[in-house]
Design an enzyme around this catalytic site. Sequence first.
Site, PDB file in Angstrom:
ATOM      1  N   LYS A  80       0.871  -1.179   0.000  1.00 10.20           N
ATOM      2  CA  LYS A  80       0.000   0.000   0.000  1.00 10.20           C
ATOM      3  C   LYS A  80       0.901   1.221   0.000  1.00 10.20           C
ATOM      4  CE  LYS A  80      -4.518   0.826   0.386  1.00 10.20           C
ATOM      5  NZ  LYS A  80      -5.646   0.053  -0.131  1.00 10.20           N
ATOM      6  N   VAL A 181     -23.324   5.136   1.901  1.00  6.11           N
ATOM      7  CA  VAL A 181     -23.758   4.778   0.542  1.00  6.11           C
ATOM      8  C   VAL A 181     -22.964   5.601  -0.480  1.00  6.11           C
ATOM      9  CG1 VAL A 181     -26.003   3.728   0.958  1.00  6.11           C
ATOM     10  CG2 VAL A 181     -25.831   6.219   0.926  1.00  6.11           C
TER      11      VAL A 181
END
Length: 347
Positions: A80, A181
């Site tokens: 990463k 969301v």
Amino acid sequence: MPIFEHPDFDHHRQIVFGSDEASGLRAIIAIHDTHRGPALGGLRIYPYASEAEALTDVLRLSRGMTYKSALADLPLGGGKAVIIADPRTDKTPELLRAMGRLVDSLGGAYITAEDSGSSEADMRIIAETTRHVSGLGRDGGESGDPSPFTAWGVFCALKSAVCHGLGRRDLEGLRVAIQGVGHVGALLARHLHAAGARLVFTDVNREASIHLAEELGAETTAPDAIFDAEVDVFAPCALGAALTPEVVERLRAKVVCGAANNQLASPEIAERLMARGILYTPDYVANAGGVIEIAWQRRNDYRREAAMTHIEGIGNTLDEIFARATREQRSPARVADDLARERFGRG
Ligand code: NAD
């Protein structure tokens, strides 16, 4: 700032600090493991409050990528990268090119990709100075955004978890609470809606969640009230560490399955969930759809159907993990870690 004694060091193979005076780059690349292949993992651009915070984040995320790729059966290791910067104000082409040079200096041991704070367009700029970039989009000009694949993988994971945790195979009428969301959470909501589930969700971005709720006939709650929702499944799809001791006590759901990375605020949360009879779906298994698709893009025989079939295999991997967890009376989180370590040679 100790490195070898850092609680999240976990025998990282290589940790590289890079800087570039002209562009202001301050970056860390962590390569956790390369036994299965080069370390692939996204580039996070975030205004970390301190270098220590950036280091902890990159170490945890790169370790997670090793486990994720191993359990998704990919020929990849785990790595990463983080840039300490505000993506809204500090991200310049010069900064990204300097990052590309840093990635390139590792000769392919680390392959970068988009993550929070970095986009497909950023990856194209990074690709000017290194070829060790993925997620640039598929042939035919289709977007390289991994979110649709991640969401499909989480949906497959959720079906397996519901089968094991609630003993049901169809999702008709299943009540699901989604925290966040955004890219993945919204797509997951659509899959669940299409399968007949009843949804309640929240997002700190209220506007986005209200529009989606109207479209899907879903309920919304305030961000902090989502944990108390009367549901069957809780799906963390926002930031990491959603599952704290307090949240575990409040949850009404009997299954947790979502897209967020590092959902457990600390490892022993896995046992707390188990003690409350809540089935936990290991996050890095559930959210591997994006990296599976990126791995397929790197092959020269890319086929979307083959990538989707591979992603649907997440459900089979979880079936195995849940069955072993039941047999051994252990948390699925511990079983997944053991299985991953067996696969990348530290078992
Ligand atoms: P995103 O930024 O598009 O969506 C996250 C959403 O969560 C945003 O809408 C944000 O407003 C909301 N949010 C943040 N804090 C919140 C809170 N406290 N309560 C409610 N909502 C909150 O990110 P994404 O790409 O959808 O990813 C979601 C999660 O899944 C992240 O943890 C990410 O690391 C992980 N993940 C994503 C992918 C992918 O393909 N995008 C792959 C693997 C893992």
